[in-house]
Design an enzyme around this catalytic site. Structure first.
Site, mmCIF file in Angstrom:
data_model
loop_
_atom_site.group_PDB
_atom_site.id
_atom_site.type_symbol
_atom_site.label_atom_id
_atom_site.label_comp_id
_atom_site.label_asym_id
_atom_site.label_seq_id
_atom_site.Cartn_x
_atom_site.Cartn_y
_atom_site.Cartn_z
ATOM 1 N N HIS A 181 0.799 -1.232 0.000
ATOM 2 C CA HIS A 181 0.000 0.000 0.000
ATOM 3 C C HIS A 181 0.824 1.270 0.000
ATOM 4 O O HIS A 181 0.264 2.359 0.156
ATOM 5 C CB HIS A 181 -0.933 0.036 1.209
ATOM 6 C CG HIS A 181 -1.987 -1.003 1.192
ATOM 7 N ND1 HIS A 181 -3.237 -0.800 0.665
ATOM 8 C CD2 HIS A 181 -1.962 -2.288 1.620
ATOM 9 C CE1 HIS A 181 -3.957 -1.898 0.788
ATOM 10 N NE2 HIS A 181 -3.201 -2.825 1.367
ATOM 11 N N LYS A 194 -7.990 13.785 4.417
ATOM 12 C CA LYS A 194 -7.100 12.613 4.383
ATOM 13 C C LYS A 194 -6.134 12.769 5.548
ATOM 14 O O LYS A 194 -6.078 13.837 6.166
ATOM 15 C CB LYS A 194 -6.332 12.575 3.056
ATOM 16 C CG LYS A 194 -5.650 13.905 2.723
ATOM 17 C CD LYS A 194 -4.975 13.917 1.357
ATOM 18 C CE LYS A 194 -5.892 14.013 0.173
ATOM 19 N NZ LYS A 194 -5.981 12.805 -0.615
ATOM 20 N N ARG A 195 -5.372 11.710 5.866
ATOM 21 C CA ARG A 195 -4.378 11.866 6.914
ATOM 22 C C ARG A 195 -3.412 13.002 6.584
ATOM 23 O O ARG A 195 -3.197 13.329 5.415
ATOM 24 C CB ARG A 195 -3.607 10.558 7.113
ATOM 25 C CG ARG A 195 -4.358 9.546 7.939
ATOM 26 C CD ARG A 195 -4.654 10.025 9.333
ATOM 27 N NE ARG A 195 -3.448 10.029 10.132
ATOM 28 C CZ ARG A 195 -3.158 9.132 11.066
ATOM 29 N NH1 ARG A 195 -4.009 8.154 11.342
ATOM 30 N NH2 ARG A 195 -2.030 9.193 11.736
ATOM 31 N N LYS A 211 1.338 14.365 1.222
ATOM 32 C CA LYS A 211 -0.008 14.695 0.733
ATOM 33 C C LYS A 211 -0.160 16.201 0.463
ATOM 34 O O LYS A 211 -1.135 16.640 -0.128
ATOM 35 C CB LYS A 211 -1.070 14.202 1.713
ATOM 36 C CG LYS A 211 -1.089 12.656 1.813
ATOM 37 C CD LYS A 211 -2.112 12.175 2.831
ATOM 38 C CE LYS A 211 -2.039 10.678 3.086
ATOM 39 N NZ LYS A 211 -2.685 9.864 2.026
ATOM 40 N N THR A 252 -8.301 6.706 -1.961
ATOM 41 C CA THR A 252 -9.660 6.182 -2.111
ATOM 42 C C THR A 252 -10.677 7.292 -1.845
ATOM 43 O O THR A 252 -11.792 7.253 -2.361
ATOM 44 C CB THR A 252 -9.921 5.002 -1.152
ATOM 45 O OG1 THR A 252 -9.446 5.350 0.149
ATOM 46 C CG2 THR A 252 -9.218 3.752 -1.630
ATOM 47 N N LYS A 261 -14.386 8.416 -3.638
ATOM 48 C CA LYS A 261 -15.627 8.783 -2.937
ATOM 49 C C LYS A 261 -16.097 10.148 -3.403
ATOM 50 O O LYS A 261 -17.298 10.374 -3.636
ATOM 51 C CB LYS A 261 -15.392 8.792 -1.412
ATOM 52 C CG LYS A 261 -15.051 7.421 -0.841
ATOM 53 C CD LYS A 261 -14.401 7.493 0.546
ATOM 54 C CE LYS A 261 -13.743 6.149 0.872
ATOM 55 N NZ LYS A 261 -12.826 6.225 2.028
HETATM 56 C C1 26W Z 1 3.776 0.408 9.972
HETATM 57 C C2 26W Z 1 3.423 1.841 9.724
HETATM 58 C C3 26W Z 1 2.500 1.949 8.602
HETATM 59 C C4 26W Z 1 1.166 2.166 8.853
HETATM 60 C C5 26W Z 1 0.285 2.257 7.803
HETATM 61 C C6 26W Z 1 2.940 1.810 7.325
HETATM 62 C C7 26W Z 1 2.081 1.891 6.286
HETATM 63 C C8 26W Z 1 0.752 2.116 6.517
HETATM 64 C C9 26W Z 1 -0.212 2.148 5.374
HETATM 65 C C10 26W Z 1 0.393 1.460 4.181
HETATM 66 C C11 26W Z 1 -0.665 3.507 5.075
HETATM 67 C C12 26W Z 1 -1.891 3.522 4.201
HETATM 68 O O1 26W Z 1 -2.993 3.592 4.686
HETATM 69 N N1 26W Z 1 -1.700 3.503 2.879
HETATM 70 C C13 26W Z 1 -2.771 3.870 1.976
HETATM 71 O O2 26W Z 1 -3.459 2.731 1.527
HETATM 72 C C14 26W Z 1 -4.588 3.096 0.764
HETATM 73 C C15 26W Z 1 -5.346 1.835 0.424
HETATM 74 O O3 26W Z 1 -4.640 1.072 -0.486
HETATM 75 C C16 26W Z 1 -4.159 3.864 -0.472
HETATM 76 O O4 26W Z 1 -5.296 4.293 -1.158
HETATM 77 C C17 26W Z 1 -3.314 5.082 -0.086
HETATM 78 O O5 26W Z 1 -2.798 5.708 -1.236
HETATM 79 C C18 26W Z 1 -2.188 4.647 0.814
HETATM 80 O O6 26W Z 1 -1.478 5.764 1.309
#
Ligand code: 26W
Length: 777
Positions: free
Chosen positions: A334, A510-511, A516, A618, A622
Site C-alpha cells: 500500500h 485525508k491523513r 499529501k 480512495t 468517494k
Molecule cells: C507500519 C506503519 C505503517 C502504517 C500504515 C505503514 C504503512 C501504513 C499504510 C500502508 C498507510 C496507508 O494507509 N496507505 C494507503 O493505503 C490506501 C489503500 O490502499 C491507499 O489508497 C493510499 O494511497 C495509501 O497511502
C-alpha cells in the site's frame, strides 16, 4: 432480505424495558443504540448462521489486516438490510428521530486508507456473495480523538469507543486460542462482527481478537495484599490489544507492535487450522486448496513463518510447510514510501518471537541459495516486504501507476526473478456507504433516471452519460446545494462556524502527511488571500477551503502544518475585507462519519500529492462518485479517474513521475522562490508575523528552501508544482461561474465512476488471486 421491521422495533422496545426500564422515547442515544443493535443482531442471526454453513466446505479467502476502519455501523447495517428508511419511519411515528444515533461513536480501528479499504472490501465481498472473512484486532482504544487548542495545535484524547458497549459483536469464548511468548502465554478471545451483504442473504464475518490473561487475578499476590502484582499478568496480556498505533505510513520498530502482529497472525492461523480440520480432517497437506490468505500490507506478514511453524508442529517438514505457505499467501503493498516499509531488528524480534526468527532465517537461507542477488535478512534486519514477496503467490499494488512503480523500482530485482507474481488491483470503495447511505438524494435521482437500483452493479451508472442534459444538471446542482446546507448545519454544531452554502466547497480530507501536501494547498490559499486584498482577482468565486486530517501524535512537521492552517484560517475568517469571498476551516476529529457529511457536499476534490507518492487514494473515488471534480496530480488512482471521466472534466496539474525523476538531481527550489513574488509572499508567512509563528513552522520553511541532513530542499516538490497548481485551481474557480457547464463536469464524474466500486476490485481479487467463486444462494 425481507426483514420484519415491526419485529425489530418490538425487540428494541423489549430490550430497553428489560435492561434499562425505559421506553423508546426515554432512552438515551447509547441505550437505544445498544437495544436496536441487539434487535438487528437477532434479525440477521439465521442468515448469518446459514452463510457460515453454506461456505463450510468450499474454498474460501481470508483477509488479515491490523486495521479495519468500520466507522459507525448502526445506519450502514440497516441500510444494507434494506430497512433503514422503514425503521426511521417507524421510530418517527413513535416520536423518536433516529438521527439521535449520530451521537454514537465511530469504531475507528484503523488509521486511514488501508483500514477503510479493508472495511469496504468486507462490505463488497458480503454483497457479491464472495466467501471472504476478515481477521483483525479488537483494540480497546481506536484512533485518538482530535481537538484543536487555543493555538490551533492538535490535542489527542483516548478513544474509548466501546465504553457504552458494543452491540455489533458477539464474544465467542469457545473459540479462544492461546498465543505464547517466552515470558507469558495470553488468550486471544474472538469477537465476531457480522458483515451484512446488500441485496443478498449473505452475511460475512469479521473476527477480531482481544487479548486476555489466562489468570485474571494472581490470588497469592492478592492475599499478600500486593494488588499491583495481583493484576500484573492481566495488564500484561491486555496491553497487547490496548491501543491502535496511530502512525499512518511511518514505521516504528516497537516491541509491543511485534506482539500485536504476532497475536493477529498466530490466532488467525490457529483458527483456520481448527476450521480446516473440522471440515476436511487431520491431513493438512491440502490446506492451500481450501484457504487463500491476503496480507493487508506487511503488518500481518508474521503469518508466513507462523503457518510454517504450525504445520511443522503437525508433523510436516520445512519444505512441505514452506510450499503450503507459498500457495496460501498473497501480499498487497500500500505504499512506496521508504519510511513505511517494515524492517524488524532480529534481536528485538528474537526476544519476543524467537521461533519466528528461526524460521525467517531458514527461509532467508533457502532464498539466498536460489537467488543470491535477493535477501530477506540483511544487516541483522528482517525485511517483511521481501519475505511477503518470496513466500507468496502474488504481490499487488493498488492502482496501475503504483503497481508499475513496484515493478520498476521498489521490487525491481524481485520482478526480474518472479515476473509472474506481480499484479495490479486498483482500489475501490463501497457504493452503499459512499453513495447510498451518505447521499440518498443523489442516489434517488440516479435510480429514477436509469430506472432501478445500481448500488450493487455500479456498471449501470454509465447509463447516465448519454442522458446528461441541462435539466439533469440543474437537478444535480440543487442536490449539491442541499448537501452543502446539511454540511453547514453539521459544521455549525461541531465547530461553531457558520458558512454560506452558496460558496464553492473545496475539500482536502485525508491523513496529514508531508507527501499529501496540505501545505501546498495552504500556501495557495494565502496567495489567493493577498491577491484578493489587492483586488487582483475581481471575478473570484466565493470559496470555502475545508480541511480534515489527523496527524500522527509524534509527527512534528505534520502538527506544524495543522497549526499553520488553523492560524491562517483565523486570520482570513476574521478579515472583513475578504469575508464575502474566502473562508478556511479545519474540522476537528475528521473520521468516517464526518466524511459521510463532507464528501457529498464537495465541489472540488484536492488530490495533490507529487506524482509517484500516493499509492492510490480512495477518498478521491468517494468524492468523484459524489460529483466533485478532481484538482489533482497524475498520481495514484487519479490517473484512472481522469481516464474514465475525461481530462476536460477535471483539473490536472503538476509534474509527471518521469518529469520528477528527471529533475530530481538538479532541483533548486530557492530559484523558484526567488523568481516568484507571489509564492515568496505566501511562503514567508510561515516565518514572518502575518500569523503567529513558532520553531516548527520555521522548520517547515527551512525544509522547503534549505533541506535537512536527511532530505534535500523541498523533498515533495511543492515549489516545482506551485505555478501549475495555482493555475489549475483558479481555472476551476473561474469555470464554476458557468453553473451548467461546471455541473456537467461534476455529473460526468459521477457517471464515469463504475470502475471505482470495490465490488469490481473484490471480484478481481477473487478471480485473479484467490481463485474462488461466489457462493450460490
Ligand atoms: C507500519 C506503519 C505503517 C502504517 C500504515 C505503514 C504503512 C501504513 C499504510 C500502508 C498507510 C496507508 O494507509 N496507505 C494507503 O493505503 C490506501 C489503500 O490502499 C491507499 O489508497 C493510499 O494511497 C495509501 O497511502
Amino acid at each position: 432480505m425481507n426483514y420484519d421491521c415491526l419485529s425489530i422495533l418490538k425487540w428494541t422496545e423489549a430490550q430497553l424495558k428489560y435492561t434499562h426500564d425505559v421506553s423508546l422515547q426515554e432512552a438515551t442515544p447509547q441505550e437505544l443504540h445498544e437495544a436496536l443493535g441487539q434487535a438487528v443482531m437477532m434479525a440477521i442471526s439465521d442468515n448469518w448462521n446459514n452463510s457460515k454453513h453454506t461456505r463450510m466446505h468450499s474454498r474460501k479467502a481470508y483477509y488479515i489486516s491490523a486495521e479495519y476502519l468500520i466507522g459507525r455501523l448502526v445506519y450502514s447495517n440497516m441500510y444494507n438490510m434494506g430497512i433503514l428508511d422503514e425503521m426511521k419511519q417507524l421510530f418517527a411515528e413513535r416520536g423518536v428521530d433516529l438521527a439521535i444515533l449520530e451521537d454514537i461513536e465511530d469504531a475507528a480501528l484503523g488509521n486511514g486508507g488501508l483500514g477503510r479499504l479493508a472495511a469496504c472490501f468486507l462490505d463488497s465481498a458480503a454483497s457479491t456473495n464472495i466467501p471472504l472473512s476478515g481477521y483483525g484486532l479488537r483494540y480497546r482504544f481506536g484512533l485518538f480523538k482530535q481537538k484543536f487548542d487555543q493555538n490551533g495545535s492538535q490535542v489527542e484524547a483516548a478513544d474509548d469507543w466501546a465504553k457504552y458497549g458494543d452491540p455489533w459483536s458477539y464474544r465467542r469464548y469457545n473459540h479462544t486460542v492461546k498465543v505464547s511468548f517466552p515470558d507469558h502465554t495470553v488468550l486471544a478471545v474472538p469477537y465476531d462482527v457480522p458483515v451484512i451483504g446488500y441485496g443478498t442473504k449473505n452475511v460475512g464475518t469479521l473476527r477480531l481478537w482481544q487479548c486476555e490473561a489466562e489468570e485474571e487475578l494472581d490470588f497469592g499476590a492478592f492475599n499478600d495484599q500486593d494488588y499491583l502484582r495481583a493484576l500484573t499478568q492481566k495488564n500484561k496480556a491486555e496491553d497487547i490489544t490496548r491501543v491502535l498505533y496511530p502512525n499512518d505510513s511511518t514505521w516504528e520498530g516497537k516491541r509491543l507492535r511485534i506482539k500485536q502482529q504476532y497475536v493477529l497472525s498466530s490466532a488467525s492461523l490457529q483458527d483456520m487450522i481448527r476450521t480446516y480440520k473440522s471440515a476436511h480432517g487431520k491431513d493438512l497437506s491440502h490446506f492451500a486448496d481450501f484457504y487463500a490468505v491476503q496480507l493487508n500490507d506487511t503488518h500481518p506478514a508474521m503469518s508466513i513463518p507462523e503457518l510454517i511453524r504450525l504445520l511443522m508442529l503437525e508433523g510436516m517438514n520445512f519444505e512441505q510447510s514452506f510450499n503450503i505457505a507459498q500457495k496460501t499467501f498473497s501480499y498487497t503493498n500500500h505504499t512506496v514510501m521508504g519510511e513505511a516499509l517494515e524492517k524488524w531488528n532480529l534481536e528485538l524480534m528474537a526476544s519476543v518471537v524467537p521461533e519466528i526468527v528461526d524460521i525467517i532465517l531458514r527461509i532467508d537461507a533457502k532464498l539466498k541459495s536460489e537467488h543470491p542477488e535477493l535477501f530477506i535478512v540483511r544487516d541483522n534486519t528482517a525485511h517483511m516486504a521481501n519475505l511477503s514477496v518470496y513466500v507468496g503467490t502474488y504481490v499487488n499494488g493498488v492502482a496501475e501507476i503504483h503497481s508499475q512503480i513496484l515493478k520498476d523500482d521498489v521490487f525491481h530485482q524481485w520482478y526480474n526473478a518472479f515476473p509472474e507474481r506481480f499484479q495490479n488491483k486498483t482500489n475501490g470503495v463501497t457504493p452503499r456507504r459512499w453513495m447510498g447511505l451518505c447521499n440518498p438524494e443523489l442516489t434517488q435521482m440516479i435510480k429514477y433516471r436509469i430506472g432501478g437500483d445500481f448500488l450493487n452493479d455500479l456498471d449501470k451508472i454509465g447509463k447516465l452519460k448519454p442522458m446528461i442534459d441541462d435539466d439533469m444538471v440543474r437537478q444535480f446542482n440543487a442536490i449539491k446545494h442541499q448537501k452543502k446546507e446539511q454540511l453547514c448545519q453539521v459544521l455549525q454544531k461541531q465547530e461553531g462556524i457558520s458558512l454560506n452554502p452558496d460558496f464553492i466547497f473545496d475539500v482536502q480530507v485525508k491523513r496529514l502527511h508531508e507527501y499529501k501536501r496540505q501545505l501546498l494547498n495552504a500556501l495557495s490559499i494565502m496567495d489567493i488571500y493577498f491577491r484578493l486584498k489587492n483586488g487582483e482577482l475581481p471575478d473570484f468565486q466565493p470559496t470555502v477551503y475545508l480541511f480534515g486530517a489527523k496527524s500522527a501524535p509524534g509527527y512534528q512537521r505534520a502538527k506544524a502544518v495543522i497549526r499553520y492552517i488553523n492560524r491562517i484560517a483565523f486570520l482570513i475568517n476574521n478579515d472583513p475585507a475578504v469575508s464575502d469571498k474566502l473562508k478556511v476551516i479545519f474540522v476537528q476529529n475528521y473520521n468516517c462519519s464526518y466524511a459521510e457529511h463532507i464528501i457529498p457536499a464537495a465541489d472540488i476534490s484536492e488530490q495533490i500529492s507529487p506524482a509517484g507518492t500516493e499509492a492510490s487514494g480512495t477518498g478521491n473515488m468517494k468524492l468523484m462518485l459524489n460529483g466533485a471534480v478532481t484538482l489533482g496530480t497524475l498520481d495514484g488512482a487519479n490517473v484512472e479517474i481522469v481516464k474514465e471521466a475525461g481530462m476536460e472534466n477535471n483539473y490536472i496539474f503538476g509534474a509527471t513521475v518521469q518529469q520528477i525523476n528527471e529533475c530530481r538531481d538538479s532541483y533548486y527550489p530557492r530559484g523558484i522562490y526567488d523568481a516568484d513574488y507571489h509564492l515568496r509572499r505566501a511562503i514567508d508567512t510561515l516565518v514572518d508575523s502575518t500569523v503567529p509563528t513558532d520553531d516548527n513552522q520555521r522548520d517547515l520553511y527551512h525544509a522547503l528552501l534549505d533541506g535537512t541532513h536527511w532530505h534535500k530542499a523541498d523533498h515533495y516538490f511543492l515549489l516545482l508544482d506551485y505555478a501549475s497548481y495555482l493555475d489549475a485551481k483558479l481555472r476551476a474557480n473561474r469555470d464554476y461561474a458557468d453553473r451548467l457547464n461546471f455541473g456537467r463536469k461534476c455529473l460526468m464524474n459521477v457517471a464515469s465512476g463504475a470502475k471505482f466500486s470495490s465490488d469490481r476490485t473484490i471480484r478481481q481479487y477473487a478471480e485473479e488471486i484467490w481463485h474462488i467463486e461466489p457462493t450460490k444462494y
